[in-house]
Scaffold this motif. Sequence first.
Motif, PDB file in Angstrom:
ATOM      1  N   LEU A  62      18.249 -49.159  84.512  1.00  0.00           N
ATOM      2  CA  LEU A  62      17.162 -48.701  83.646  1.00  0.00           C
ATOM      3  C   LEU A  62      16.223 -49.848  83.289  1.00  0.00           C
ATOM      4  N   LYS A  63      16.794 -51.029  83.119  1.00  0.00           N
ATOM      5  CA  LYS A  63      15.959 -52.191  82.828  1.00  0.00           C
ATOM      6  C   LYS A  63      15.034 -52.484  84.009  1.00  0.00           C
ATOM      7  N   ALA A  64      15.556 -52.370  85.224  1.00  0.00           N
ATOM      8  CA  ALA A  64      14.741 -52.606  86.416  1.00  0.00           C
ATOM      9  C   ALA A  64      13.637 -51.554  86.531  1.00  0.00           C
ATOM     10  N   LEU A  65      13.971 -50.297  86.267  1.00  0.00           N
ATOM     11  CA  LEU A  65      12.968 -49.230  86.322  1.00  0.00           C
ATOM     12  C   LEU A  65      11.923 -49.399  85.227  1.00  0.00           C
ATOM     13  N   ASP A  66      12.357 -49.869  84.063  1.00  0.00           N
ATOM     14  CA  ASP A  66      11.430 -50.119  82.954  1.00  0.00           C
ATOM     15  C   ASP A  66      10.458 -51.235  83.325  1.00  0.00           C
ATOM     16  N   GLY A 126      14.363 -33.859  84.314  1.00  0.00           N
ATOM     17  CA  GLY A 126      14.915 -33.419  83.035  1.00  0.00           C
ATOM     18  C   GLY A 126      14.183 -33.929  81.814  1.00  0.00           C
ATOM     19  N   GLY A 127      13.240 -34.877  81.995  1.00  0.00           N
ATOM     20  CA  GLY A 127      12.501 -35.419  80.865  1.00  0.00           C
ATOM     21  C   GLY A 127      13.204 -36.555  80.163  1.00  0.00           C
ATOM     22  N   ARG A 128      14.497 -36.747  80.466  1.00  0.00           N
ATOM     23  CA  ARG A 128      15.275 -37.809  79.818  1.00  0.00           C
ATOM     24  C   ARG A 128      16.600 -37.966  80.540  1.00  0.00           C
ATOM     25  N   VAL A 129      17.132 -39.194  80.577  1.00  0.00           N
ATOM     26  CA  VAL A 129      18.478 -39.449  81.076  1.00  0.00           C
ATOM     27  C   VAL A 129      19.214 -40.302  80.063  1.00  0.00           C
ATOM     28  N   ASP A 130      20.555 -40.167  80.015  1.00  0.00           N
ATOM     29  CA  ASP A 130      21.314 -41.015  79.096  1.00  0.00           C
ATOM     30  C   ASP A 130      22.332 -41.830  79.878  1.00  0.00           C
ATOM     31  N   VAL A 131      22.660 -42.987  79.349  1.00  0.00           N
ATOM     32  CA  VAL A 131      23.466 -43.983  80.048  1.00  0.00           C
ATOM     33  C   VAL A 131      24.841 -43.450  80.409  1.00  0.00           C
ATOM     34  N   LEU A 132      25.531 -42.837  79.465  1.00  0.00           N
ATOM     35  CA  LEU A 132      26.909 -42.428  79.698  1.00  0.00           C
ATOM     36  C   LEU A 132      27.001 -41.338  80.763  1.00  0.00           C
ATOM     37  N   SER A 133      26.089 -40.378  80.722  1.00  0.00           N
ATOM     38  CA  SER A 133      26.100 -39.310  81.730  1.00  0.00           C
ATOM     39  C   SER A 133      25.812 -39.863  83.119  1.00  0.00           C
ATOM     40  N   ILE A 152      13.288 -42.385  79.346  1.00  0.00           N
ATOM     41  CA  ILE A 152      12.417 -41.244  79.607  1.00  0.00           C
ATOM     42  C   ILE A 152      11.381 -41.665  80.644  1.00  0.00           C
ATOM     43  N   PRO A 153      10.789 -40.724  81.363  1.00  0.00           N
ATOM     44  CA  PRO A 153       9.721 -41.096  82.294  1.00  0.00           C
ATOM     45  C   PRO A 153       8.587 -41.779  81.557  1.00  0.00           C
ATOM     46  N   SER A 154       7.998 -42.793  82.158  1.00  0.00           N
ATOM     47  CA  SER A 154       7.006 -43.604  81.455  1.00  0.00           C
ATOM     48  C   SER A 154       5.749 -42.822  81.103  1.00  0.00           C
ATOM     49  N   GLY A 155       5.497 -41.704  81.766  1.00  0.00           N
ATOM     50  CA  GLY A 155       4.303 -40.922  81.467  1.00  0.00           C
ATOM     51  C   GLY A 155       4.388 -40.112  80.194  1.00  0.00           C
ATOM     52  N   ARG A 156       5.564 -40.007  79.588  1.00  0.00           N
ATOM     53  CA  ARG A 156       5.726 -39.150  78.416  1.00  0.00           C
ATOM     54  C   ARG A 156       5.374 -39.903  77.132  1.00  0.00           C
ATOM     55  N   LEU A 157       4.105 -39.997  76.850  1.00  0.00           N
ATOM     56  CA  LEU A 157       3.659 -40.727  75.666  1.00  0.00           C
ATOM     57  C   LEU A 157       3.898 -39.947  74.383  1.00  0.00           C
ATOM     58  N   ASP A 158       4.231 -38.644  74.496  1.00  0.00           N
ATOM     59  CA  ASP A 158       4.442 -37.827  73.312  1.00  0.00           C
ATOM     60  C   ASP A 158       5.908 -37.735  72.923  1.00  0.00           C
ATOM     61  N   ARG A 205      20.369 -45.785  93.989  1.00  0.00           N
ATOM     62  CA  ARG A 205      20.791 -45.232  92.699  1.00  0.00           C
ATOM     63  C   ARG A 205      19.614 -45.166  91.735  1.00  0.00           C
ATOM     64  N   GLN A 206      18.794 -46.185  91.738  1.00  0.00           N
ATOM     65  CA  GLN A 206      17.645 -46.199  90.830  1.00  0.00           C
ATOM     66  C   GLN A 206      16.645 -45.108  91.177  1.00  0.00           C
ATOM     67  N   GLN A 207      16.458 -44.847  92.457  1.00  0.00           N
ATOM     68  CA  GLN A 207      15.577 -43.752  92.856  1.00  0.00           C
ATOM     69  C   GLN A 207      16.133 -42.409  92.391  1.00  0.00           C
ATOM     70  N   ALA A 208      17.456 -42.254  92.485  1.00  0.00           N
ATOM     71  CA  ALA A 208      18.087 -41.017  92.026  1.00  0.00           C
ATOM     72  C   ALA A 208      17.959 -40.872  90.507  1.00  0.00           C
ATOM     73  N   ILE A 209      18.102 -41.975  89.795  1.00  0.00           N
ATOM     74  CA  ILE A 209      17.951 -41.948  88.334  1.00  0.00           C
ATOM     75  C   ILE A 209      16.520 -41.562  87.958  1.00  0.00           C
TER      76      ILE A 209
END
Length: 253
Positions: A40-44, A17-24, A57-63, A6-10
């Motif tokens: 998300l905490k594990a991925l963070d 998409g540049g962003r994911v939200d918890v409820l969706s 958001i993906p960690s590479g998006r510093l902007d 599931r985490q890989q899919a997230i």
Amino acid sequence: MYAPERQQAILRLAREGGRVDVLSLAEEFQVTAETIRRDLKALDRAGLVRRVHGGAIPSGRLDFEPDLTERESTAADEKDRIAKAALAELPVDGTVILDAGTTVARMAAAIPLESSLTVVTHSLPIAARLADHPGIQLHLIGGRVRHRTRAAVDAWALRAYGEIRADVAFVAANGFSAEHGLTTPDLAESAVKRAAVAAARRVVLLADSAKYGQEHFARFAGLDDVDLLITDSGLSPDDAAAVERGGTEVVRA
């Protein structure tokens, strides 16, 4: 589906998409919102995403930069405590700079009516909150107004800050750390923040603990430029000590 799958899919959805939200995500994977938050905490922790209000958001998006409404609702209790503690740093009959930021705005709204101050700000929301304050002489810095933050930027703002000197600047940041200093996503806003820091004899950073260790695109100051950090009790004693070793006093409200 197991948690690693599931985490890989997230992670794939976040990168696409540049962003994911918890409820969706909870609806898509047919699990609870709390399960998604743990994912998300594990991925963070793995450095693969960066958690933001309501998702990641993906960690590479510093902007990446959340809008004003989203930032106002994030860590509200912590920001209220920080804002209240910051009132003790106001000078008597002095001059202060109030940077654009939701925690600084909460502080502005809490300034006692008996206070007598000269306030300089490039934030439209802060100026609106202080316009009717009976004891404040308000100076609004002009320039191009950024829609996302309602802050004035560019040449006019930079020139104005270059012509003043203030007792204290209360500044905000999207992220801060001992290694990378104070950062924000936008270069134009970073330049104005840098000018505000340079215009003050004393600099107070108001930032909730979730911003510690966060890194964004544009650096505008080092922690050694900050005299005092006011944050919340979520900042660990070890992290507070690391900040103080650089010469910045820390108050955990």
